[in-house]
Write a protein that holds these residues in place. Sequence first.
Motif, PDB file in Angstrom:
ATOM      1  N   THR A   1      51.262  42.792  71.556  1.00 50.92           N
ATOM      2  CA  THR A   1      51.364  43.827  70.561  1.00 50.92           C
ATOM      3  C   THR A   1      51.768  43.382  69.247  1.00 50.92           C
ATOM      4  O   THR A   1      51.385  43.781  68.057  1.00 50.92           O
ATOM      5  CB  THR A   1      52.083  45.078  70.979  1.00 50.92           C
ATOM      6  N   GLY A   2      52.732  42.392  69.165  1.00 56.98           N
ATOM      7  CA  GLY A   2      52.731  41.544  68.163  1.00 56.98           C
ATOM      8  C   GLY A   2      51.853  40.826  67.494  1.00 56.98           C
ATOM      9  O   GLY A   2      51.757  41.000  65.958  1.00 56.98           O
ATOM     10  N   ALA A   3      51.024  40.260  68.034  1.00 52.90           N
ATOM     11  CA  ALA A   3      49.793  39.565  67.792  1.00 52.90           C
ATOM     12  C   ALA A   3      48.709  40.499  67.050  1.00 52.90           C
ATOM     13  O   ALA A   3      48.349  40.135  66.011  1.00 52.90           O
ATOM     14  CB  ALA A   3      49.084  38.834  68.979  1.00 52.90           C
ATOM     15  N   ILE A   4      48.653  41.587  67.802  1.00 48.14           N
ATOM     16  CA  ILE A   4      47.542  42.604  67.207  1.00 48.14           C
ATOM     17  C   ILE A   4      48.231  42.877  65.728  1.00 48.14           C
ATOM     18  O   ILE A   4      47.483  43.193  64.947  1.00 48.14           O
ATOM     19  CB  ILE A   4      47.629  43.745  68.000  1.00 48.14           C
ATOM     20  N   GLU A   5      49.530  43.212  65.722  1.00 45.35           N
ATOM     21  CA  GLU A   5      50.232  43.827  64.380  1.00 45.35           C
ATOM     22  C   GLU A   5      49.964  42.877  63.172  1.00 45.35           C
ATOM     23  O   GLU A   5      49.508  43.048  62.118  1.00 45.35           O
ATOM     24  CB  GLU A   5      51.524  43.935  64.695  1.00 45.35           C
TER      25      GLU A   5
END
Length: 353
Positions: A247-251
């Motif tokens: 989810t951090g990478a997507i952000e």
Amino acid sequence: MRRVSKIAAAGIATAALALSATACGSTSSQKESGSSSSSAGGNGVKIGVAYDVGGRGDHSFNDSAARGIDKAKTEFGGSVKELTAKTTDTEADRVQKLSDLASGGYNPVIGIGFAYTNSMKQVAAKFPNTTFGIVDSVVEGPKNVDNIVFTEEQGSYLAGVAAALKTKTGHVGFIGGVDVPLIKKFEAGFNQGVKDTKPSVKVDNQYLSHGSDNSGFASPDKGKEAAQGMLDNGADVIYTAAGSSGTGAIEAVAGKQGAWAIGVDSDQYQQASLDKYKNSILTSVVKNVDIGVYDLIKSVKDGKPLVGTNSYPLAKGGVSLATSGGFIADIQPQLDAAKKKIVDGTIKVKTTP
């Protein structure tokens, strides 16, 4: 007795699972010290679940398993007890979780993730009348274990094809949670798919943690930092196989105009909590853990428990590439061609980088 799962109806079941996950709910629930229990009433199956780090709500691997559990609970009634691993868990902690579920009368007892391999081998031998299930690993020895495995490398190959066709900079990236053999399969398939499609495309590969440190599966900050580094170096398509760290990478990708993220395990375009980033999610490599988990629970309910190794490959809908958002519609013919070659054996996808 060794039985092999039949999932001819996987395509139909998969569509239904997503709906059941949101439509169902427990009549009562309790959460305490990393565990929860819920009852759907009746005298159905008592399901014991030990999630990997991140647990239910990780928008990825654990949530995919949870959809199968929710569907089974809705259909069969009974009760569910859920425990969630911590990044600090030792082997003794995992043995305790599985033992608590088995001694509590839960059957089946399901370990979500390869980390439960050794502990399940010990516990399954002590509870021969309980059916156990493990996702993403094979437990050697006990005959009462359903080993639920997938061809992650095949779905990741298709992600690599998509990345190679969609990159504008000729530079893409792969982020893995932990550098273990399972996640190496994702890396291997992705890299092969990229190179088979466009050999000139550069691929960066990075892992968030190493060895026995499983924090890489539950550290969105690490995922964001790794993705930002790749973006700064010129990558414009990033595929992350790292549980909730993804989810951090997507952000990070969503903050870069023209960049694409590729999700994993669940169709992350459809995740409500990621809604503000969905226009940056090119596709997701969906691993239908829900189907394998549901098949096991149903088999126990029917009195014919699945045991042995049951594989869910691309050919049977075990893995797939999500089409939500329509962002890969323009390259679908190339993806379909690659899928056909994998299924018929023309393309042999590597399982190690």
